[in-house]
Design a protein around this motif. Structure first.
Motif, mmCIF file in Angstrom:
data_model
loop_
_atom_site.group_PDB
_atom_site.id
_atom_site.type_symbol
_atom_site.label_atom_id
_atom_site.label_comp_id
_atom_site.label_asym_id
_atom_site.label_seq_id
_atom_site.Cartn_x
_atom_site.Cartn_y
_atom_site.Cartn_z
ATOM 1 N N SER A 142 0.860 -1.187 0.000
ATOM 2 C CA SER A 142 0.000 0.000 0.000
ATOM 3 C C SER A 142 0.894 1.235 0.000
ATOM 4 O O SER A 142 1.733 1.414 0.905
ATOM 5 N N GLY A 143 0.727 2.074 -1.007
ATOM 6 C CA GLY A 143 1.611 3.221 -1.159
ATOM 7 C C GLY A 143 1.295 4.371 -0.226
ATOM 8 O O GLY A 143 0.139 4.577 0.175
ATOM 9 N N ASP A 144 2.329 5.118 0.146
ATOM 10 C CA ASP A 144 2.189 6.376 0.875
ATOM 11 C C ASP A 144 3.401 7.238 0.523
ATOM 12 O O ASP A 144 4.227 6.872 -0.323
ATOM 13 N N LYS A 145 3.535 8.381 1.165
ATOM 14 C CA LYS A 145 4.603 9.318 0.807
ATOM 15 C C LYS A 145 6.001 8.755 1.062
ATOM 16 O O LYS A 145 6.974 9.153 0.414
ATOM 17 N N SER A 146 6.109 7.839 2.028
ATOM 18 C CA SER A 146 7.424 7.276 2.359
ATOM 19 C C SER A 146 7.700 5.960 1.631
ATOM 20 O O SER A 146 8.723 5.324 1.855
ATOM 21 N N PHE A 147 6.781 5.562 0.757
ATOM 22 C CA PHE A 147 6.887 4.284 0.054
ATOM 23 C C PHE A 147 8.099 4.276 -0.880
ATOM 24 O O PHE A 147 8.295 5.204 -1.664
ATOM 25 N N GLU A 148 8.931 3.221 -0.778
ATOM 26 C CA GLU A 148 10.122 3.093 -1.619
ATOM 27 C C GLU A 148 9.776 2.254 -2.851
ATOM 28 O O GLU A 148 9.869 1.023 -2.836
ATOM 29 N N LEU A 149 9.399 2.908 -3.918
ATOM 30 C CA LEU A 149 8.979 2.211 -5.129
ATOM 31 C C LEU A 149 10.115 1.387 -5.737
ATOM 32 O O LEU A 149 9.897 0.261 -6.210
ATOM 33 N N ASN A 150 11.319 1.923 -5.713
ATOM 34 C CA ASN A 150 12.455 1.220 -6.336
ATOM 35 C C ASN A 150 12.716 -0.138 -5.688
ATOM 36 O O ASN A 150 13.109 -1.096 -6.368
ATOM 37 N N GLN A 151 12.503 -0.228 -4.379
ATOM 38 C CA GLN A 151 12.706 -1.502 -3.690
ATOM 39 C C GLN A 151 11.725 -2.562 -4.199
ATOM 40 O O GLN A 151 12.083 -3.725 -4.390
ATOM 41 N N VAL A 152 10.484 -2.139 -4.421
ATOM 42 C CA VAL A 152 9.468 -3.068 -4.921
ATOM 43 C C VAL A 152 9.777 -3.463 -6.358
ATOM 44 O O VAL A 152 9.605 -4.623 -6.752
ATOM 45 N N LEU A 153 10.248 -2.520 -7.143
ATOM 46 C CA LEU A 153 10.582 -2.819 -8.540
ATOM 47 C C LEU A 153 11.778 -3.776 -8.627
ATOM 48 O O LEU A 153 11.831 -4.634 -9.509
ATOM 49 N N LEU B 99 3.483 -12.358 -8.613
ATOM 50 C CA LEU B 99 2.393 -11.372 -8.642
ATOM 51 C C LEU B 99 2.649 -10.320 -7.574
ATOM 52 O O LEU B 99 2.767 -10.634 -6.387
ATOM 53 N N ILE B 100 2.748 -9.079 -8.007
ATOM 54 C CA ILE B 100 2.961 -7.955 -7.082
ATOM 55 C C ILE B 100 1.886 -6.909 -7.329
ATOM 56 O O ILE B 100 1.632 -6.510 -8.466
ATOM 57 N N GLU B 101 1.253 -6.477 -6.230
ATOM 58 C CA GLU B 101 0.213 -5.444 -6.332
ATOM 59 C C GLU B 101 0.627 -4.223 -5.520
ATOM 60 O O GLU B 101 1.022 -4.337 -4.354
ATOM 61 N N ILE B 102 0.525 -3.063 -6.131
ATOM 62 C CA ILE B 102 0.796 -1.793 -5.452
ATOM 63 C C ILE B 102 -0.490 -0.967 -5.452
ATOM 64 O O ILE B 102 -1.009 -0.613 -6.516
ATOM 65 N N LYS B 103 -0.996 -0.671 -4.261
ATOM 66 C CA LYS B 103 -2.222 0.117 -4.133
ATOM 67 C C LYS B 103 -1.884 1.584 -3.844
ATOM 68 O O LYS B 103 -0.789 1.907 -3.389
ATOM 69 N N ASN B 104 -2.842 2.454 -4.127
ATOM 70 C CA ASN B 104 -2.726 3.885 -3.801
ATOM 71 C C ASN B 104 -1.500 4.542 -4.460
ATOM 72 O O ASN B 104 -0.745 5.280 -3.820
ATOM 73 N N PHE B 105 -1.314 4.282 -5.739
ATOM 74 C CA PHE B 105 -0.180 4.855 -6.464
ATOM 75 C C PHE B 105 -0.207 6.378 -6.424
ATOM 76 O O PHE B 105 0.844 7.027 -6.495
ATOM 77 N N GLU B 106 -1.415 6.954 -6.301
ATOM 78 C CA GLU B 106 -1.548 8.411 -6.300
ATOM 79 C C GLU B 106 -0.827 9.051 -5.107
ATOM 80 O O GLU B 106 -0.506 10.246 -5.135
ATOM 81 N N LYS B 107 -0.547 8.284 -4.050
ATOM 82 C CA LYS B 107 0.094 8.828 -2.853
ATOM 83 C C LYS B 107 1.620 8.842 -2.953
ATOM 84 O O LYS B 107 2.288 9.450 -2.117
ATOM 85 N N LEU B 108 2.172 8.176 -3.950
ATOM 86 C CA LEU B 108 3.623 8.077 -4.081
ATOM 87 C C LEU B 108 4.239 9.402 -4.531
ATOM 88 O O LEU B 108 3.646 10.130 -5.334
ATOM 89 N N THR B 109 5.412 9.702 -4.018
ATOM 90 C CA THR B 109 6.105 10.938 -4.405
ATOM 91 C C THR B 109 7.079 10.719 -5.569
ATOM 92 O O THR B 109 7.404 11.651 -6.294
ATOM 93 N N ASP B 110 7.555 9.472 -5.723
ATOM 94 C CA ASP B 110 8.535 9.193 -6.787
ATOM 95 C C ASP B 110 7.912 8.376 -7.921
ATOM 96 O O ASP B 110 8.442 7.342 -8.326
ATOM 97 N N LYS B 111 6.807 8.870 -8.440
ATOM 98 C CA LYS B 111 6.085 8.130 -9.489
ATOM 99 C C LYS B 111 6.942 7.879 -10.729
ATOM 100 O O LYS B 111 6.808 6.853 -11.395
ATOM 101 N N LYS B 112 7.828 8.824 -11.055
ATOM 102 C CA LYS B 112 8.638 8.681 -12.271
ATOM 103 C C LYS B 112 9.567 7.480 -12.218
ATOM 104 O O LYS B 112 10.066 7.012 -13.254
ATOM 105 N N SER B 113 9.814 6.975 -11.010
ATOM 106 C CA SER B 113 10.700 5.812 -10.877
ATOM 107 C C SER B 113 10.147 4.600 -11.605
ATOM 108 O O SER B 113 10.899 3.679 -11.948
ATOM 109 N N LEU B 114 8.847 4.617 -11.837
ATOM 110 C CA LEU B 114 8.225 3.489 -12.526
ATOM 111 C C LEU B 114 8.594 3.452 -14.005
ATOM 112 O O LEU B 114 8.541 2.390 -14.639
#
Length: 345
Positions: free
Chosen positions: A60-71, A85-100
């Motif tokens: 579940s994403g939030d402002k402190s979520f480390e997207l790169n670790q999940v990727l 299978l990996i699910e990431i919820k609440n992508f809108e809360k992430l601050t580093d969206k471009k990392s995707l």
């Protein structure tokens, strides 16, 4: 510049077999119910391909979520099965969206990454959204209304062997609202009530859909339409005590008054009731009930009702007034004496 039209979530069915699975599913939009259903459909296809429970993760994403670790995890091989299978919820809360973006350009073939975002994409030209769209990984779930929603409700009921005419479906939606999850809950209530297999009347459907056992919003509208102040207060207070929001009550009264105004105009044009309901965009059942509101069948009372609704809306939004006080004020102004002089301010 016109907003870009995004691929719709109803196209997802083309990518729900083992052979057509996508490496990324980015699901966004205002229709959270349909997004949840889509996630369930993806999981149903992928689950048999997982080697163990360690191959499935939900974040579940939030402002402190480390997207790169999940990727990085998405790039690691499964524990024994064909897929991860990996699910990431609440992508809108992430601050580093471009990392995707980097992962979108070169996703792992053995991972199915499901990302959900509450709300629409504000700028489809920005990363990572533009890349997701380009590679056909993004799907939007727009909310449906009116006849489209009624048709959806009829089809959902039919899947559960329950026959509900479209006009009856509209009546249920007018009571429950347009939340698909709440509407689905009503169907189970209908099935439990009609265990004998009998077809339910529209009155039974409305009663079962009511948020309170004692009264429904239609009871409140009916007492208002008759000009019955004491009954309106009794029913209105019961609704509030049962958890119905004052904003919902005000909105339903506003819809009622608008429909009555349309009926007054359509009646003057000698339009039939069936055609009138269609033109007003309401169910025949609701149209007929509104037509019984003889208390408001005058331009003066309708004008007064509009002012009463405006005052109630302002009281809710700009004051700390108790909701029962707001309701009492609304009823008093709706059903009180009105001046008929054309010089009235």
């Amino acid at each position: 510049m016109a907003k870009q039209s995004l691929p719709q979530i109803n196209q997802l069915s083309k990518y729900l077999t083992k052979e057509t699975l996508l490496p990324i599913y980015f699901l966004c939009g205002e229709d959270s119910y349909t997004i949840e259903q889509a996630v369930d459909a993806i999981e149903k296809v992928v689950s048999p391909l997982l080697g163990s429970g360690f191959d499935r993760d939900v974040f579940s994403g939030d402002k402190s979520f480390e997207l790169n670790q999940v990727l990085d995890q998405a790039l690691s091989f499964p524990f024994g099965g064909e897929k991860r299978l990996i699910e990431i919820k609440n992508f809108e809360k992430l601050t580093d969206k471009k990392s995707l973006s980097g992962y979108v350009k070169d996703p792992a073939s053995f991972t199915v990454l499901v990302i959900t975002q509450n709300g629409s994409v504000s700028d489809a030209a920005k990363e990572p959204y533009n890349l997701l769209i380009e590679r056909k990984y993004l799907f939007e779930a727009k909310p449906i209304t009116g006849s489209e929603l009624a048709d959806w409700f009829v089809r959902l009921a039919k899947k559960k062997n329950l026959d509900i005419p479209e006009d009856h479906a509209r009546a249920v939606i007018e009571v429950v609202g347009e939340n698909k999850s709440l509407l689905e809950m009503q169907i189970q209530k209908f099935i439990d009530y009609s265990n004998s297999g009998k077809k339910l009347t529209v009155e039974e459907l409305v009663k079962l859909s009511s948020p309170t056992k004692e009264y429904s919003i239609f009871d409140f509208i009916g007492s208002i339409g008759k000009g019955d102040k004491s009954k309106s207060l009794e029913v209105g207070f019961n609704l509030l005590d049962s958890g119905v929001e004052i904003v919902f009550v005000i909105n339903m009264v506003a819809k009622f008054i608008m429909t009555v105004a349309q009926i007054l105009d359509l009646t003057r044009q000698r339009i039939s009731e069936n055609e009138g309901a269609r033109l007003a965009g309401v169910s025949y059942y609701y149209y007929i009930n509104c037509k019984k509101a003889t208390f408001f069948m005058s331009d003066t009372r309708l004008h007064n009702a509009s002012r009463a609704l405006l005052n109630a809306d302002l009281a809710v939004k700009s004051s700390g007034m108790d909701h029962k006080t707001v309701l009492q004020m609304l009823i008093s102004e709706l059903l009180g004496e009105v001046a008929t002089s054309p010089l009235q301010n």
